[in-house]
Scaffold this motif. Structure first.
Motif, PDB file in Angstrom:
ATOM      1  N   VAL A 137       0.859  -1.177   0.000  1.00 21.00           N
ATOM      2  CA  VAL A 137       0.000   0.000   0.000  1.00 21.00           C
ATOM      3  C   VAL A 137       0.901   1.234   0.000  1.00 21.00           C
ATOM      4  O   VAL A 137       2.119   1.134   0.128  1.00 21.00           O
ATOM      5  CB  VAL A 137      -0.934   0.011   1.225  1.00 21.00           C
ATOM      6  CG1 VAL A 137      -1.815  -1.225   1.221  1.00 21.00           C
ATOM      7  CG2 VAL A 137      -0.142   0.096   2.533  1.00 21.00           C
ATOM      8  N   GLY A 138       0.303   2.419  -0.154  1.00 17.85           N
ATOM      9  CA  GLY A 138       1.087   3.645  -0.110  1.00 17.85           C
ATOM     10  C   GLY A 138       2.037   3.811  -1.269  1.00 17.85           C
ATOM     11  O   GLY A 138       3.021   4.547  -1.173  1.00 17.85           O
ATOM     12  N   ALA A 172      -1.924   7.088  12.529  1.00 21.83           N
ATOM     13  CA  ALA A 172      -0.623   6.405  12.579  1.00 21.83           C
ATOM     14  C   ALA A 172       0.290   6.915  11.470  1.00 21.83           C
ATOM     15  O   ALA A 172       1.499   7.121  11.690  1.00 21.83           O
ATOM     16  CB  ALA A 172      -0.820   4.899  12.465  1.00 21.83           C
ATOM     17  N   ILE A 173      -0.265   7.128  10.274  1.00 20.72           N
ATOM     18  CA  ILE A 173       0.523   7.684   9.171  1.00 20.72           C
ATOM     19  C   ILE A 173       0.994   9.092   9.512  1.00 20.72           C
ATOM     20  O   ILE A 173       2.161   9.455   9.268  1.00 20.72           O
ATOM     21  CB  ILE A 173      -0.295   7.675   7.866  1.00 20.72           C
ATOM     22  CG1 ILE A 173      -0.560   6.230   7.415  1.00 20.72           C
ATOM     23  CG2 ILE A 173       0.423   8.458   6.763  1.00 20.72           C
ATOM     24  CD1 ILE A 173      -1.515   6.116   6.244  1.00 20.72           C
ATOM     25  N   PHE A 225       5.637  10.124   2.672  1.00 23.13           N
ATOM     26  CA  PHE A 225       4.977   8.832   2.812  1.00 23.13           C
ATOM     27  C   PHE A 225       4.970   7.989   1.547  1.00 23.13           C
ATOM     28  O   PHE A 225       5.309   6.801   1.574  1.00 23.13           O
ATOM     29  CB  PHE A 225       3.548   9.060   3.296  1.00 23.13           C
ATOM     30  CG  PHE A 225       2.688   7.819   3.325  1.00 23.13           C
ATOM     31  CD1 PHE A 225       3.102   6.672   3.991  1.00 23.13           C
ATOM     32  CD2 PHE A 225       1.453   7.802   2.695  1.00 23.13           C
ATOM     33  CE1 PHE A 225       2.304   5.536   4.027  1.00 23.13           C
ATOM     34  CE2 PHE A 225       0.646   6.678   2.724  1.00 23.13           C
ATOM     35  CZ  PHE A 225       1.082   5.538   3.385  1.00 23.13           C
ATOM     36  N   LEU A 226       4.589   8.557   0.426  1.00 16.54           N
ATOM     37  CA  LEU A 226       4.307   7.754  -0.757  1.00 16.54           C
ATOM     38  C   LEU A 226       5.583   7.192  -1.389  1.00 16.54           C
ATOM     39  O   LEU A 226       6.584   7.883  -1.551  1.00 16.54           O
ATOM     40  CB  LEU A 226       3.545   8.588  -1.778  1.00 16.54           C
ATOM     41  CG  LEU A 226       2.161   9.085  -1.313  1.00 16.54           C
ATOM     42  CD1 LEU A 226       1.531   9.955  -2.379  1.00 16.54           C
ATOM     43  CD2 LEU A 226       1.251   7.911  -0.959  1.00 16.54           C
ATOM     44  N   LEU A 227       5.513   5.921  -1.787  1.00 21.23           N
ATOM     45  CA  LEU A 227       6.684   5.267  -2.357  1.00 21.23           C
ATOM     46  C   LEU A 227       7.123   5.912  -3.666  1.00 21.23           C
ATOM     47  O   LEU A 227       8.326   5.961  -3.963  1.00 21.23           O
ATOM     48  CB  LEU A 227       6.386   3.778  -2.584  1.00 21.23           C
ATOM     49  CG  LEU A 227       6.173   2.934  -1.323  1.00 21.23           C
ATOM     50  CD1 LEU A 227       5.759   1.516  -1.698  1.00 21.23           C
ATOM     51  CD2 LEU A 227       7.422   2.908  -0.444  1.00 21.23           C
ATOM     52  N   ASP A 228       6.181   6.397  -4.469  1.00 14.10           N
ATOM     53  CA  ASP A 228       6.582   6.991  -5.742  1.00 14.10           C
ATOM     54  C   ASP A 228       7.282   8.335  -5.560  1.00 14.10           C
ATOM     55  O   ASP A 228       7.953   8.816  -6.474  1.00 14.10           O
ATOM     56  CB  ASP A 228       5.383   7.114  -6.701  1.00 14.10           C
ATOM     57  CG  ASP A 228       4.306   8.051  -6.205  1.00 14.10           C
ATOM     58  OD1 ASP A 228       4.374   8.523  -5.045  1.00 14.10           O
ATOM     59  OD2 ASP A 228       3.346   8.307  -6.974  1.00 14.10           O
ATOM     60  N   HIS A 229       7.145   8.949  -4.369  1.00 12.99           N
ATOM     61  CA  HIS A 229       7.911  10.152  -4.066  1.00 12.99           C
ATOM     62  C   HIS A 229       9.276   9.808  -3.481  1.00 12.99           C
ATOM     63  O   HIS A 229      10.225  10.578  -3.634  1.00 12.99           O
ATOM     64  CB  HIS A 229       7.137  11.049  -3.089  1.00 12.99           C
ATOM     65  CG  HIS A 229       6.012  11.808  -3.723  1.00 12.99           C
ATOM     66  ND1 HIS A 229       4.959  11.202  -4.366  1.00 12.99           N
ATOM     67  CD2 HIS A 229       5.786  13.144  -3.818  1.00 12.99           C
ATOM     68  CE1 HIS A 229       4.129  12.118  -4.825  1.00 12.99           C
ATOM     69  NE2 HIS A 229       4.600  13.300  -4.518  1.00 12.99           N
TER      70      HIS A 229
END
Length: 359
Positions: A184-185, A222-223, A263-267
């Motif tokens: 996710v994320g 939590a995020i 947070f985001l993996l693509d960033h």
């Protein structure tokens, strides 16, 4: 003829019966950690750990590669073994030569809100140190491991898959291969992140327990604790990327940008592309029928982004939903994850494990 028929039938049963497999050990242990000293949400320093040791470990004298397994949100280190049968699946896979004998380590990465998000924070603790320094060091000291990067794999399921990708990016000097099950994320999908939690509930909360009647608010807090931490702002100890004012959501653009960047993996992937290119293997997968299409769209986009940045990887979309194709002999752990580590991790002989094959 009847006797001959019975004899042939008996012979057929003997020949076609599946090979028996020997039992490994699953040990329940604790690790005394200093990574949570000063954490605002009061995590204890004693963290539970489950360790799978393959059959023959006690007498073989050999050293083994290690796979570190990260659990999903609202779970802990026990779930994969006690509910999903990971130990038995490993026994079967090793006997069938799907994967060579391997140690598997699963630690407790949960918090009062259900997940650490596998991210270091002054609010929840130094999770990077816990995994990449303390847990790896403890494992190498206490068990006969091949104590080098090329023999360490990192895997996880859903939020644990996110953790495997994120930790793998940041600690490619520690782990040699990464497999993320349905992470996710991965990136922004169809819905903005601020549309999920109940901001009225978050704004009026008197304690973290107030959030536990709404799983989305619990998860996103939590995020926020991981990626928008604010140690001086109880009871959530986090800044919010949006607020509800006069019945409308007002987005704080600066906070929203900080959240997506962190947070985001693509960033994260562009920042850590050089690290990712050093891995011996990187793979992630996702189920096409996930009821949240954001997970499908963002994983597809993440694979294209990794290609754009020259990161070798494997990405696979399969027919399945939210975690319903993970376990069992036909599940992704057995058919995809373990064969991946068989060909990417070195053994005590200094060579990759035996090629995978189904029994």
């Amino acid at each position: 003829m009847p006797r001959l028929g019975l004899l042939l039938a008996a012979l057929f049963v003997v020949v076609t019966a599946p090979a028996a497999w020997a039992d490994g050990q699953v040990r329940d242990l604790t690790l005394a950690s200093k990574a949570f000293d000063g954490a605002k949400i009061g995590l204890g320093g004693e963290r539970r750990v489950k360790v799978y040791l393959p059959d023959g470990y006690e007498t073989s004298g050999r050293r083994y590669p290690v796979v570190y397994y990260l659990h999903n949100l609202f779970e802990d280190e026990r779930t994969a073994f006690d509910r999903d049968g990971l130990g038995r699946l490993l026994d079967q896979a090793i006997a069938a030569r799907v994967v060579p004998p391997v140690i598997v380590v699963a630690a407790d990465f949960s918090t009062p809100l259900g997940s650490s998000i596998y991210t270091s924070s002054p609010v929840t603790g130094r999770w990077d140190d816990f995994l990449a320094v303390e847990l790896v060091g403890w494992t190498d000291r206490n068990f006969r491991t091949v104590a080098k990067r090329e023999a360490r794999g990192l895997a996880g399921d859903r939020m644990g898959g996110y953790g495997a990708m994120a930790m793998g990016m940041r600690h490619a000097d520690v782990f040699g291969a990464v497999y993320a099950l349905h992470p996710v994320g991965a990136g922004l999908g169809l819905q903005p992140m601020w549309s999920r939690p109940n901001f009225e509930l978050l704004q009026n909360a008197k304690s973290l327990d107030d959030l536990k009647r709404d799983p989305f608010s619990q998860l996103f807090t939590a995020i926020y604790q991981a990626h928008l931490p604010n140690p001086d702002k109880p009871p959530l100890y986090a800044d919010l990327p949006a607020r509800k004012v006069d019945g409308r959501i007002e987005v704080d653009a600066a906070m929203a940008r900080k959240l997506t960047d962190s947070f985001l993996l693509d960033h994260q992937a562009p920042r850590y592309a050089e690290n990712l290119r050093t891995l011996r293997g990187l793979k992630f997968d996702w189920g096409r029928d996930d009821p949240n299409p954001d997970h499908v769209i963002s994983n597809q986009a993440l694979s294209r982004l990794l290609t754009e940045f020259g990161v070798p990887h494997e990405a696979e979309e399969y027919v399945g939903g939210w975690g319903d194709r993970t376990w069992g002999e036909t599940g992704r752990v057995y058919t995809a994850m373990l064969p991946f580590f068989a060909r990417t991790l070195v053994t005590d002989q200094g060579e990759p494990g035996e090629p995978s094959r189904r029994p």
